[in-house]
Design a protein around this motif. Sequence first.
Motif, mmCIF file in Angstrom:
data_model
loop_
_atom_site.group_PDB
_atom_site.id
_atom_site.type_symbol
_atom_site.label_atom_id
_atom_site.label_comp_id
_atom_site.label_asym_id
_atom_site.label_seq_id
_atom_site.Cartn_x
_atom_site.Cartn_y
_atom_site.Cartn_z
ATOM 1 N N ARG A 154 -10.204 20.979 55.408
ATOM 2 C CA ARG A 154 -10.213 20.719 53.966
ATOM 3 C C ARG A 154 -10.663 21.966 53.224
ATOM 4 N NH1 ARG A 154 -13.904 18.897 50.169
ATOM 5 N NH2 ARG A 154 -15.566 18.817 51.737
ATOM 6 N N ASN A 155 -9.904 22.332 52.167
ATOM 7 C CA ASN A 155 -10.300 23.477 51.352
ATOM 8 C C ASN A 155 -11.086 23.006 50.127
ATOM 9 O OD1 ASN A 155 -8.505 22.598 49.373
ATOM 10 N ND2 ASN A 155 -6.970 24.160 49.784
ATOM 11 N N TRP A 157 -10.373 22.549 47.171
ATOM 12 C CA TRP A 157 -9.608 21.709 46.249
ATOM 13 C C TRP A 157 -9.151 20.418 46.910
ATOM 14 C CZ3 TRP A 157 -9.188 26.929 46.934
ATOM 15 C CH2 TRP A 157 -9.640 27.713 45.872
ATOM 16 N N ASN A 158 -9.795 20.084 48.024
ATOM 17 C CA ASN A 158 -9.511 18.860 48.769
ATOM 18 C C ASN A 158 -8.059 18.807 49.249
ATOM 19 O OD1 ASN A 158 -10.708 16.557 49.879
ATOM 20 N ND2 ASN A 158 -9.810 15.234 48.314
ATOM 21 N N GLU A 159 -7.556 19.955 49.626
ATOM 22 C CA GLU A 159 -6.219 20.069 50.184
ATOM 23 C C GLU A 159 -6.306 20.689 51.578
ATOM 24 O OE1 GLU A 159 -4.313 22.494 47.308
ATOM 25 O OE2 GLU A 159 -4.004 20.878 45.845
ATOM 26 N N TYR A 375 -4.946 34.409 43.744
ATOM 27 C CA TYR A 375 -5.964 33.762 42.910
ATOM 28 C C TYR A 375 -6.493 34.745 41.861
ATOM 29 C CZ TYR A 375 -9.783 30.354 42.151
ATOM 30 O OH TYR A 375 -10.636 29.420 41.627
ATOM 31 N N ARG A 380 -5.968 31.408 38.468
ATOM 32 C CA ARG A 380 -6.037 29.992 38.835
ATOM 33 C C ARG A 380 -5.815 29.875 40.338
ATOM 34 N NH1 ARG A 380 -6.869 30.253 34.089
ATOM 35 N NH2 ARG A 380 -6.310 28.771 32.433
ATOM 36 N N ALA A 381 -6.325 28.804 40.928
ATOM 37 C CA ALA A 381 -6.120 28.582 42.359
ATOM 38 C C ALA A 381 -4.623 28.420 42.621
ATOM 39 C CB ALA A 381 -6.869 27.333 42.815
ATOM 40 N N ARG A 383 -0.936 27.806 44.676
ATOM 41 C CA ARG A 383 -0.404 26.794 45.594
ATOM 42 C C ARG A 383 0.595 27.476 46.521
ATOM 43 N NH1 ARG A 383 0.975 21.144 43.118
ATOM 44 N NH2 ARG A 383 -1.275 20.994 43.455
ATOM 45 N N ARG A 450 -0.381 25.958 39.854
ATOM 46 C CA ARG A 450 -0.389 24.504 39.690
ATOM 47 C C ARG A 450 0.141 24.128 38.308
ATOM 48 N NH1 ARG A 450 -4.135 22.711 43.743
ATOM 49 N NH2 ARG A 450 -4.889 24.569 44.829
#
Length: 481
Positions: A154-155, A157-159, A375, A380-381, A383, A450
């Motif tokens: 898990r990272n 960002w809960n991904e 990033y 922003r984080a 994807r 994102r």
Amino acid sequence: MKPRRSAVISRILKPSSVLSSIAGPSISRHPPLIGDPITPKFIHHRRFSTPKSSDPGDPDSNRTPSFSNSSPWIDAGYSMRKPISLWPGVYHSPVTNALWEARSYIFERATAGGGAEGGLPAGEVKLVTKTPGESRTSIEYRFSSDYVLREQYRNPWNEIRMGKLVEDLDALAGTISYKHCCITGGMMRPLILVTASVDRIVLKKPIRVDTDLKIGGAVTWVGRSSMEIQLDVIQSTQDLSDISDSVALAANFTFVARDSATGKSAPINQIAPETEQEKVRMEEAEERNKMRKIKRVEQKKEVDDEAADRIDKLLAEGRVFCDMPALADRDSILMKDTCLQNSLICQPQQRNIHGRIFGGFLMRKAFELAFSTAYAFTGRAPRFVEVDHVDFVKPVDVGDFLRFKSSVLYTEIENPAKPLVNVEVVAHVTRPELRSCEVSNRFYFTFTVRPEALTDGLKVRNVVPATEEEARRVIERMDAD
């Protein structure tokens, strides 16, 4: 209490079915109560096996996975087995440990049979023809029930941590290559099998970290000393009735075989596809191999007039930045201003079974630097979209001083709803004693931003090269895509 290894090996590597099933101890942890001095108990239950045939399906965009849902899976839970010289596992993830533990049984069987370096002497080698099904291997991540495993992947960002998943894909491809190269009776020839390149790893849909995940694959094409391994990552949900819609990620790895004594290329077992799907995949892999050869030839050619014009156009805005920075486009940025880098000393815990640095580890470190670069560039984080290409130019050894350098090569902003950021990471082996620095790997990644970031008004900037060398790198990647 450890299981009887002789019983395990005899049960796994039967002469009548060469490596069709490899079993190893799997361990589920039962934590003690707080203050309980008793050591946690472990239960052995890992199974390592392969289905006998592949599922039929469309090999194109609706790609059917190369493994069956009914087949047994490797359990990706913890393994606490004591490492052996052929399985240096304490550093690696539970999945890599599981794969390397299973791979170690191949070597243990080979060592029991004698031969050079744990395999048959070169004079006794007799190549065989195998089917894709004989190398097909699968592994399962039980994220929904294994909290400890889920936390490792898990990272923030809960991904899913894509870097760790890519590392596992390389380990799985390595295990598949070893199964294909084994011969009658489970004997292993004295070969060194290494990752040569990764053509593409494409993310087809987001991967959840709270839903069970399965990865699997098989050898799909074989040359004289190289083989292509196709992998699929499957994550099913209740709203997906068609298994082809469950393919979340697809990857193609190329492995090459080297003679362990001479270091030269070594012939490997050929392949005979059985099903129509396997035949189609072999034809597609053959076409990819031809394209790789054509691109290598084209890269060696002199730059023609058309390429020179493209380089000049790319450098036009860069010259403004260098000569008249006050007049430069504020929506653009120089490539050199997007760079990040990090360094490390390669440790013994990061080695593979040949004593060199594990290719999956290098891919994970490169991915994490590329993610950080995207990033810092977008604010922003990012994807993940895909791994465009990976070149393994030179091996990396334990003790090497390794430097990773990254930069945003170019952006694709034609589609405002999904701007793309293309990142290059180059790994260098640096030897201060010799005052030398050599490129060992090149990695190319694509990210996007994102949707919520675009809603907030984020605008991705254009990246421009300032030197002819930078412009050439941009053109090479654009043409490769």
